[in-house]
Design an enzyme around this catalytic site. Structure first.
Site, PDB file in Angstrom:
ATOM      1  N   ALA A   8       0.826  -1.218   0.000  1.00 17.64           N
ATOM      2  CA  ALA A   8       0.000   0.000   0.000  1.00 17.64           C
ATOM      3  C   ALA A   8       0.858   1.265   0.000  1.00 17.64           C
ATOM      4  O   ALA A   8       0.369   2.351  -0.326  1.00 17.64           O
ATOM      5  CB  ALA A   8      -0.904  -0.005   1.233  1.00 17.64           C
ATOM      6  N   LYS A   9       2.122   1.146   0.381  1.00 17.67           N
ATOM      7  CA  LYS A   9       2.983   2.326   0.503  1.00 17.67           C
ATOM      8  C   LYS A   9       3.304   2.970  -0.846  1.00 17.67           C
ATOM      9  O   LYS A   9       3.710   4.136  -0.891  1.00 17.67           O
ATOM     10  CB  LYS A   9       4.269   1.982   1.252  1.00 17.67           C
ATOM     11  CG  LYS A   9       4.014   1.618   2.698  1.00 17.67           C
ATOM     12  CD  LYS A   9       3.429   2.787   3.498  1.00 17.67           C
ATOM     13  CE  LYS A   9       3.169   2.412   4.940  1.00 17.67           C
ATOM     14  NZ  LYS A   9       2.580   3.503   5.717  1.00 17.67           N
TER      15      LYS A   9
END
Ligand code: PMP
Length: 344
Positions: free
Chosen positions: A47-48
């Protein structure tokens, strides 16, 4: 940009729009319907990627960054990898100040992605000039045209998920989502996603997942920083020993704590039952769902979205290693990977 036929200008065009995958077997004993938002489908496997791209593009928009400038952050984890990836494509230098506790594998991975890695002593306090926080701050002050991402204290971290993860989940569930369950580290994922979802339907219940040994759950309940809550734990990326401003506590209805051991076994169970090879915190989020179900949180009408933040490949020497599990006292012969190996 031709996005049909899966043709892309570069790897960054693949960030976001991750799939929502129905969980069928692991959820069989639970009430309601469960889907996982599987963030390992981002090109940097977590998700980063979303926050790295969003924060860097905001800095470009505001004239802070131009090609050849420098991006700085203090992480050896998923965020470091995503920033390095975005920096390659956009032509920035990437400096990551990491703790000497980081594994050599992780440091090599970041170097392979073009980052300049400063390895700083782990045993010094955070205000020591040699600490990775201080090194990053100093490099930022000294480097003209640099951006310090500072994910725990950067509100653009929340905004990134408000503009991407939130709308994606709303559309993918056709507005039918009743519960969101997500781990909280910086808090950016859960806060930004929750803000968007609650604007569409304020009745959606948002549940954060925290670690035993972290101050976040207690702070949410009392708004007081209780040092007694802090002690070492093994899950990386979940919980914290400080209060991040990238967490909007008002968007979160409640927190659930999970143990290192149950989260590790649940991650292994997700792989075996759903064929999804996910990271340690995905196990933590699924474990929280099991506990919530036990506590009577869900009924037949519940439509639960569980956020799975990253890929299992980053945990081969941890939760997916029988040796590591044994060393932690988590050993359980039924779940031993070796037990399935066939020797010729
Ligand atoms: N899981 C993993 C593996 C992470 O690296 C992080 C980020 N620290 C999280 C969950 C939590 O996400 P957030 O920082 O957005 O709260």
């Amino acid at each position: 940009m031709a996005k049909n036929n899966q043709v892309f200008d570069n790897v960054l065009d693949l960030i976001g729009n991750t799939p929502l995958i129905k969980l069928n077997k692991i959820t069989a004993p639970l009430k309601g319907e469960y889907h996982a938002k599987v963030e390992s489908f981002n090109p940097g496997n977590s998700a980063k990627d979303r926050i790295a791209l969003y924060i860097i593009e905001q800095a470009e928009k505001h004239g802070i960054l131009k090609p050849g400038d420098t991006i700085i952050e203090t992480t050896s984890g998923n965020t470091g990898f995503s920033i390095a990836m975005v920096s390659i494509i956009k032509g920035y230098d990437c400096i990551l100040a990491v703790s000497s506790k980081s594994s050599p594998d992780k440091i090599d991975m970041l170097k392979t992605m073009g980052a300049k890695v400063y390895v700083c002593p782990a045993h010094v306090s955070s205000d020591d000039p040699r600490s990775y926080y201080e090194v990053a701050k100093r490099l930022h002050e000294e480097t003209k045209g640099s951006v310090y991402i500072n994910q725990y204290f950067n509100e653009l971290n929340i905004e990134a998920h408000y503009h991407s993860t939130g709308p994606e989940i709303w559309n993918q569930t056709e507005g039918k989502i009743t519960h969101l369950v997500a781990c909280s580290g910086t808090g950016g994922t859960i806060s930004g996603t929750a803000k968007y979802l609650k604007e569409q339907n304020p009745n959606i219940k948002v549940i954060g997942v925290d670690a035993y040994g972290s101050v976040i759950k207690k702070y949410h309940e009392t708004r007081e920083f209780d040092e007694k809550e802090i002690y070492p734990y093994r899950i990386e990326g979940l919980g914290k020993n400080l209060i991040p401003t990238a967490t909007d506590f008002d968007q979160i209805d409640e927190f659930v704590k999970v143990t290192d051991e149950e989260s590790a076994h649940t991650a292994r169970e997700i792989a075996k039952t759903e064929g999804l090879f996910v990271g340690y915190t995905s196990g933590a989020a699924m474990q929280a769902v099991k506990q919530l179900n036990e506590a009577g949180e869900f009924d037949e009408n519940s439509k639960v979205v569980i956020l799975f933040p990253d890929h299992g490949s980053r945990y081969m020497s941890k939760i997916y290693s029988d040796k590591w599990m044994e060393e932690q006292g988590f050993f359980d012969s039924e779940n031993k990977v070796e037990a399935q190996g066939i020797q010729y």
